[in-house]
Motif scaffolding. Sequence first.
Motif: not given
Length: 136
Positions: A15-21
Amino acid sequence: MRVQAFMFYGCALFFLVTDIVYWLWSGDWTGTTALALAVGLAGLIGFYVHFTIRRLEGQNGGPLYEDDPEGNIADAAGELGFFSPHSWWPLFVAIGAAFMVLGAVFGWWLFLLGVAWTLMASIGLVFEYYRGHFSH
């Protein structure tokens, strides 16, 4: 159960990677905030499960039965806790919650009645086994 903790940590990382992207490509604050809350929720659950497992392993003196690849089902036998067999109090708590929801729609007087009802029913639920025939 250590696997469950790392599953939630993995979800938080995803979710963190998805949030940044998502934030870099869309610039939308609503979706970014929702994904950030998902990161926090997954991390919180992973943290709770991780430290609960550590506490339980300390009490048992070793790994939990679920984590033993050579374990049997009978290894985890025993008392799991106390579950009330016949309680009417959850029904009264639900009725009070329904009054609160309907009170938000139809009028504040009904909401306040629901709050009082839920409070009294919650007290009855918590102290059900402290008095009368079932007292310990």
